[in-house]
Design a protein around this motif. Structure first.
Motif, PDB file in Angstrom:
ATOM      1  N   GLU A 206       0.809  -1.219   0.000  1.00 55.71           N
ATOM      2  CA  GLU A 206       0.000   0.000   0.000  1.00 55.71           C
ATOM      3  C   GLU A 206       0.842   1.268   0.000  1.00 55.71           C
ATOM      4  O   GLU A 206       0.307   2.371  -0.050  1.00 55.71           O
ATOM      5  CB  GLU A 206      -0.933   0.012   1.221  1.00 55.71           C
ATOM      6  N   ALA A 207       2.150   1.121   0.074  1.00 59.98           N
ATOM      7  CA  ALA A 207       3.037   2.292   0.077  1.00 59.98           C
ATOM      8  C   ALA A 207       2.963   2.996  -1.281  1.00 59.98           C
ATOM      9  O   ALA A 207       2.635   2.390  -2.299  1.00 59.98           O
ATOM     10  CB  ALA A 207       4.471   1.872   0.378  1.00 59.98           C
ATOM     11  N   ALA A 208       3.306   4.264  -1.288  1.00 56.14           N
ATOM     12  CA  ALA A 208       3.278   5.052  -2.523  1.00 56.14           C
ATOM     13  C   ALA A 208       4.235   4.461  -3.554  1.00 56.14           C
ATOM     14  O   ALA A 208       5.409   4.230  -3.246  1.00 56.14           O
ATOM     15  CB  ALA A 208       3.672   6.497  -2.226  1.00 56.14           C
ATOM     16  N   PRO A 209       3.754   4.221  -4.779  1.00 58.29           N
ATOM     17  CA  PRO A 209       4.644   3.721  -5.831  1.00 58.29           C
ATOM     18  C   PRO A 209       5.854   4.634  -6.045  1.00 58.29           C
ATOM     19  O   PRO A 209       6.956   4.158  -6.339  1.00 58.29           O
ATOM     20  CB  PRO A 209       3.747   3.679  -7.073  1.00 58.29           C
ATOM     21  N   ASP A 210       5.661   5.942  -5.862  1.00 62.79           N
ATOM     22  CA  ASP A 210       6.775   6.880  -6.012  1.00 62.79           C
ATOM     23  C   ASP A 210       7.901   6.580  -5.026  1.00 62.79           C
ATOM     24  O   ASP A 210       9.072   6.847  -5.314  1.00 62.79           O
ATOM     25  CB  ASP A 210       6.302   8.321  -5.814  1.00 62.79           C
ATOM     26  N   HIS A 211       7.559   6.050  -3.859  1.00 66.09           N
ATOM     27  CA  HIS A 211       8.593   5.706  -2.884  1.00 66.09           C
ATOM     28  C   HIS A 211       9.494   4.617  -3.447  1.00 66.09           C
ATOM     29  O   HIS A 211      10.729   4.702  -3.330  1.00 66.09           O
ATOM     30  CB  HIS A 211       7.971   5.251  -1.565  1.00 66.09           C
ATOM     31  N   TRP A 212       8.909   3.602  -4.069  1.00 67.93           N
ATOM     32  CA  TRP A 212       9.725   2.509  -4.610  1.00 67.93           C
ATOM     33  C   TRP A 212      10.566   2.991  -5.784  1.00 67.93           C
ATOM     34  O   TRP A 212      11.710   2.546  -5.942  1.00 67.93           O
ATOM     35  CB  TRP A 212       8.845   1.310  -4.975  1.00 67.93           C
TER      36      TRP A 212
ATOM     37  N   LEU B  91      -2.128   8.447   0.426  1.00 75.89           N
ATOM     38  CA  LEU B  91      -3.523   7.987   0.497  1.00 75.89           C
ATOM     39  C   LEU B  91      -4.483   9.110   0.118  1.00 75.89           C
ATOM     40  O   LEU B  91      -5.466   8.889  -0.599  1.00 75.89           O
ATOM     41  CB  LEU B  91      -3.836   7.462   1.902  1.00 75.89           C
ATOM     42  N   HIS B  92      -4.198  10.321   0.568  1.00 78.84           N
ATOM     43  CA  HIS B  92      -5.029  11.468   0.217  1.00 78.84           C
ATOM     44  C   HIS B  92      -4.976  11.740  -1.291  1.00 78.84           C
ATOM     45  O   HIS B  92      -6.017  11.936  -1.929  1.00 78.84           O
ATOM     46  CB  HIS B  92      -4.601  12.715   1.006  1.00 78.84           C
TER      47      HIS B  92
ATOM     48  N   TYR C 247      10.553   6.126   4.311  1.00 76.47           N
ATOM     49  CA  TYR C 247       9.111   6.277   4.161  1.00 76.47           C
ATOM     50  C   TYR C 247       8.564   6.602   5.538  1.00 76.47           C
ATOM     51  O   TYR C 247       8.976   6.006   6.537  1.00 76.47           O
ATOM     52  CB  TYR C 247       8.509   4.976   3.624  1.00 76.47           C
ATOM     53  N   THR C 248       7.655   7.558   5.620  1.00 72.58           N
ATOM     54  CA  THR C 248       7.109   7.974   6.908  1.00 72.58           C
ATOM     55  C   THR C 248       5.593   7.866   6.886  1.00 72.58           C
ATOM     56  O   THR C 248       4.981   7.783   5.820  1.00 72.58           O
ATOM     57  CB  THR C 248       7.504   9.425   7.228  1.00 72.58           C
ATOM     58  N   ARG C 249       4.998   7.918   8.062  1.00 68.65           N
ATOM     59  CA  ARG C 249       3.531   7.894   8.145  1.00 68.65           C
ATOM     60  C   ARG C 249       2.937   9.118   7.447  1.00 68.65           C
ATOM     61  O   ARG C 249       1.908   9.027   6.789  1.00 68.65           O
ATOM     62  CB  ARG C 249       3.086   7.850   9.600  1.00 68.65           C
ATOM     63  N   SER C 250       3.582  10.283   7.581  1.00 66.68           N
ATOM     64  CA  SER C 250       3.040  11.487   6.934  1.00 66.68           C
ATOM     65  C   SER C 250       3.110  11.371   5.410  1.00 66.68           C
ATOM     66  O   SER C 250       2.182  11.790   4.713  1.00 66.68           O
ATOM     67  CB  SER C 250       3.732  12.755   7.424  1.00 66.68           C
TER      68      SER C 250
ATOM     69  N   THR D 211      -7.470  11.735  -6.708  1.00 66.08           N
ATOM     70  CA  THR D 211      -7.318  11.500  -8.143  1.00 66.08           C
ATOM     71  C   THR D 211      -8.116  10.306  -8.651  1.00 66.08           C
ATOM     72  O   THR D 211      -8.156  10.067  -9.847  1.00 66.08           O
ATOM     73  CB  THR D 211      -5.839  11.300  -8.507  1.00 66.08           C
ATOM     74  N   SER D 212      -8.736   9.554  -7.764  1.00 70.81           N
ATOM     75  CA  SER D 212      -9.512   8.378  -8.212  1.00 70.81           C
ATOM     76  C   SER D 212     -10.894   8.742  -8.660  1.00 70.81           C
ATOM     77  O   SER D 212     -11.538   9.616  -8.254  1.00 70.81           O
ATOM     78  CB  SER D 212      -9.609   7.357  -7.095  1.00 70.81           C
TER      79      SER D 212
END
Length: 171
Positions: A133-139, A164-165, A155-158, A170-171
């Motif tokens: 569920e992590a941001a694809p940009d992080h990977w 997620l926001h 990677y941080t909670r913020s 954008t969905s």
């Protein structure tokens, strides 16, 4: 890059929906080959024999695939791929053991880099976040930084909340 064999927008019957999945062959031959999923949420699993399984992911799913191969002289290959399963009509990169392939978010080889990626995955899990569920940009960021032997930002909670926001908006 290749395009998924099913035409976009085409009607797909229930019998062919399995063809929309991204399938990974998991293989384990003691002291020779180990293919495994480090994270991800498979939708199906089929045991072929005591050494092989087929695991499938729905389009849009993110998963990590780790490969290790050795011979009589030691390790020949260590590789980690973090991929997003593709939907029909989307472009994808081919990856051995994966049908049809996937959108590559991270692809690194060599044990020192693979080990660093595995530790970074552990760090995401330590935050109580599923790495799938992590941001694809992080990977992507991790891939880019480790490719040039630099340290990636953690990677941080913020960052995760921001992702997620953004995904909801954008969905």
């Amino acid at each position: 890059m290749k395009t998924h064999p099913h035409a976009p927008g085409g009607r797909v019957s229930n019998e062919t929906r399995g063809g929309d999945l991204t399938t990974v062959e998991i293989l384990w031959l003691e002291k020779r080959i180990e293919n495994r999923i480090r994270f991800g949420r498979p939708v199906t699993e089929k045991v072929l024999d005591r050494n092989r399984r087929l695991i499938s992911f729905a389009p849009g799913s993110t998963f990590a695939f780790v490969r290790w191969t050795s011979n009589d002289f030691g390790t020949v290959l260590s590789r980690v791929d973090i991929l997003r399963a593709v939907a029909p009509g989307q472009r994808y990169s081919t990856v051995p053991w994966i049908t049809p392939g996937g959108e590559s978010l991270l692809r690194l080889s060599g044990w020192p880099k693979v080990e660093r990626v595995l530790r970074l995955i552990d760090a995401v899990e330590a935050l109580g976040i599923d790495p799938a569920e992590a941001a694809p940009d992080h990977w992507h960021h991790v891939h880019n930084r480790l490719s040039v032997n630099e340290t990636p930002r953690p990677y941080t909670r913020s960052r995760h909340q921001a992702w997620l926001h953004r995904r909801r908006v954008t969905s």
